[in-house]
Design an enzyme around this catalytic site. Structure first.
Site, mmCIF file in Angstrom:
data_model
loop_
_atom_site.group_PDB
_atom_site.id
_atom_site.type_symbol
_atom_site.label_atom_id
_atom_site.label_comp_id
_atom_site.label_asym_id
_atom_site.label_seq_id
_atom_site.Cartn_x
_atom_site.Cartn_y
_atom_site.Cartn_z
ATOM 1 N N ASN A 89 12.031 -3.431 -2.844
ATOM 2 C CA ASN A 89 11.079 -3.600 -3.943
ATOM 3 C C ASN A 89 9.874 -4.475 -3.575
ATOM 4 O OD1 ASN A 89 10.434 -4.069 -7.054
ATOM 5 N ND2 ASN A 89 10.703 -6.090 -6.128
ATOM 6 N N SER A 141 4.666 4.055 -5.464
ATOM 7 C CA SER A 141 3.682 3.753 -6.499
ATOM 8 C C SER A 141 2.918 5.031 -6.809
ATOM 9 C CB SER A 141 2.690 2.706 -5.992
ATOM 10 O OG SER A 141 1.554 2.653 -6.840
ATOM 11 N N TYR A 154 -2.606 0.314 0.728
ATOM 12 C CA TYR A 154 -1.455 0.406 -0.194
ATOM 13 C C TYR A 154 -1.025 1.866 -0.373
ATOM 14 C CZ TYR A 154 1.100 -0.827 -4.548
ATOM 15 O OH TYR A 154 2.047 -1.031 -5.524
ATOM 16 N N ALA A 155 -1.995 2.759 -0.515
ATOM 17 C CA ALA A 155 -1.683 4.191 -0.683
ATOM 18 C C ALA A 155 -0.964 4.723 0.549
ATOM 19 C CB ALA A 155 -2.960 4.988 -0.922
ATOM 20 N N ALA A 156 -1.422 4.299 1.730
ATOM 21 C CA ALA A 156 -0.797 4.761 2.977
ATOM 22 C C ALA A 156 0.664 4.330 3.020
ATOM 23 C CB ALA A 156 -1.561 4.193 4.171
ATOM 24 N N LYS A 158 2.629 3.330 0.485
ATOM 25 C CA LYS A 158 3.457 3.837 -0.614
ATOM 26 C C LYS A 158 3.727 5.340 -0.482
ATOM 27 C CE LYS A 158 4.161 -0.045 -2.789
ATOM 28 N NZ LYS A 158 5.526 -0.613 -2.833
HETATM 29 N N1 NAD Z 1 3.208 -3.830 -11.015
HETATM 30 C C1 NAD Z 1 2.768 -2.597 -10.895
HETATM 31 O O1 NAD Z 1 1.938 -2.116 -11.674
HETATM 32 C C2 NAD Z 1 3.314 -1.714 -9.805
HETATM 33 C C3 NAD Z 1 2.949 -0.352 -9.816
HETATM 34 C C4 NAD Z 1 3.437 0.481 -8.827
HETATM 35 C C5 NAD Z 1 4.281 -0.038 -7.856
HETATM 36 N N2 NAD Z 1 4.618 -1.345 -7.865
HETATM 37 C C6 NAD Z 1 5.496 -1.821 -6.809
HETATM 38 O O2 NAD Z 1 6.641 -2.442 -7.387
HETATM 39 C C7 NAD Z 1 7.093 -3.486 -6.537
HETATM 40 C C8 NAD Z 1 7.189 -4.791 -7.317
HETATM 41 O O3 NAD Z 1 5.920 -5.066 -7.873
HETATM 42 P P1 NAD Z 1 5.636 -6.324 -8.838
HETATM 43 O O4 NAD Z 1 4.528 -5.924 -9.706
HETATM 44 O O5 NAD Z 1 6.902 -6.812 -9.413
HETATM 45 O O6 NAD Z 1 5.061 -7.352 -7.739
HETATM 46 P P2 NAD Z 1 5.048 -8.955 -7.728
HETATM 47 O O7 NAD Z 1 3.851 -9.340 -6.914
HETATM 48 O O8 NAD Z 1 5.214 -9.515 -9.085
HETATM 49 O O9 NAD Z 1 6.362 -9.303 -6.888
HETATM 50 C C9 NAD Z 1 6.482 -8.963 -5.534
HETATM 51 C C10 NAD Z 1 7.493 -9.899 -4.895
HETATM 52 O O10 NAD Z 1 7.569 -9.561 -3.504
HETATM 53 C C11 NAD Z 1 7.615 -10.751 -2.754
HETATM 54 N N3 NAD Z 1 7.110 -10.523 -1.396
HETATM 55 C C12 NAD Z 1 5.823 -10.291 -1.036
HETATM 56 N N4 NAD Z 1 5.742 -10.207 0.310
HETATM 57 C C13 NAD Z 1 6.994 -10.375 0.793
HETATM 58 C C14 NAD Z 1 7.539 -10.401 2.100
HETATM 59 N N5 NAD Z 1 6.779 -10.245 3.189
HETATM 60 N N6 NAD Z 1 8.870 -10.629 2.249
HETATM 61 C C15 NAD Z 1 9.649 -10.815 1.168
HETATM 62 N N7 NAD Z 1 9.190 -10.800 -0.107
HETATM 63 C C16 NAD Z 1 7.864 -10.593 -0.277
HETATM 64 C C17 NAD Z 1 6.724 -11.722 -3.521
HETATM 65 O O11 NAD Z 1 7.004 -13.071 -3.164
HETATM 66 C C18 NAD Z 1 7.086 -11.383 -4.967
HETATM 67 O O12 NAD Z 1 8.168 -12.162 -5.428
HETATM 68 C C19 NAD Z 1 6.107 -3.540 -5.367
HETATM 69 O O13 NAD Z 1 6.606 -2.786 -4.287
HETATM 70 C C20 NAD Z 1 4.877 -2.869 -5.928
HETATM 71 O O14 NAD Z 1 4.075 -2.315 -4.913
HETATM 72 C C21 NAD Z 1 4.152 -2.195 -8.814
#
Ligand code: NAD
Length: 246
Positions: A89, A141, A154-156, A158
């Site tokens: 995640n 995503s 990010y697109a690449a 995901k």
């Molecule tokens: N929020 C959105 O609208 C959305 C939409 C589509 C996809 N996503 C995807 O869902 C997932 C969670 O998103 P979110 O909104 O909860 O993000 P967020 O930024 O709230 O949380 C991401 C977490 O990942 C941790 N993290 C970042 N880099 C890291 C690393 N190198 N090693 C370990 N942990 C790391 C951060 O510390 C954070 O706790 C992500 O993969 C994101 O791309 C989110």
């Protein structure tokens, strides 16, 4: 309880969607390991959930670093003896238009969102194979499916999650492992707090259900895919986006 005594690693579980998943999985009886880069936030998450009676522990890791991932997996095996579920995640954004995107911003996103997922999955799979099975859930995503302005990196990454998931579904299905991807739409968390209110309102109006996703909406999809109820679901790409793109 849908995950009774299952051991689950949730990367990026310190906040946002990952934290909602850690909470939800705990409520369903799982032993949860929050694997996150952010130590302060990770410790907060751990104590909040432990205070609510959950079996949760935090391990600090940068998933882009293979040695740290191997140490994480070694520690989980040493402590709990197995890994039933991996939720890939964790993710970051470093947005810029193509012509302005630095090499570093491109590589940083690839290193966490793509290579990090490869590291975690490759490290846990031998343990799942030895145990006769497991569940791998990886977070893509809508950007990875339809593209988005300012998100080449990010697109690449995901889009690659979807390709890797389908590959793992083919390679590992016969070994009892199920690999699936979740595609969140616009979800109410820190990644979208930087977006101006006007833009949020216009996004909402484009979503058939007329609201942003909640972290719990995504966590519930992870839960289904992690549970025995999803034993015949393999290589699926589950959109949890209110129908914004079909
Ligand atoms: N929020 C959105 O609208 C959305 C939409 C589509 C996809 N996503 C995807 O869902 C997932 C969670 O998103 P979110 O909104 O909860 O993000 P967020 O930024 O709230 O949380 C991401 C977490 O990942 C941790 N993290 C970042 N880099 C890291 C690393 N190198 N090693 C370990 N942990 C790391 C951060 O510390 C954070 O706790 C992500 O993969 C994101 O791309 C989110």
């Amino acid at each position: 309880m849908r995950l009774k005594d299952k051991v689950a690693i949730i990367t990026g579980g310190a906040q946002g969607i990952g934290f909602a998943a850690a909470k939800r999985f705990s409520e369903e009886g799982a032993i949860v390991v929050i694997a996150d880069f952010n130590e302060a936030q990770g410790r907060n998450a751990e104590s909040e959930l432990q205070n609510a009676g959950a079996q949760v522990s935090f391990i600090q890791v940068d998933i882009s670093n293979r040695e740290q991932v191997d140490r994480l997996v070694g520690k989980v095996i040493e402590t709990f003896g197995k890994i039933d579920i991996l939720v890939n995640n964790a993710g970051i954004t470093r947005d810029a238009m193509l012509t302005k995107m630095s090499e570093k911003d491109f590589q940083d996103v690839i290193q966490v969102n793509l290579t990090g997922v490869f590291h975690c999955t490759q490290a846990v799979v031998p343990h799942m194979v030895a145990a006769g099975g497991g569940k791998i859930i990886s977070t893509s995503s809508v950007t990875g499916v339809y593209g988005n302005v300012g998100q080449t990196n990010y697109a690449a990454a995901k889009a690659a999650i979807i390709g890797m998931t389908k590959t793992w579904a083919k390679e590992l299905g016969r070994k009892g492992i199920r690999a699936n991807a979740v595609v969140p739409g616009f979800t109410e968390m820190s990644m979208v707090t930087t977006v101006p209110e006007k833009v949020i309102e216009s996004i909402k109006s484009m979503i058939p259900v007329q609201r942003l996703g909640k972290p719990e909406d995504i966590a519930n999809a992870y839960l289904f895919l992690a549970s025995d109820e999803a034993d015949y679901v393999n290589g699926a790409v589950l959109h949890v986006d209110g129908g914004i793109m079909m």
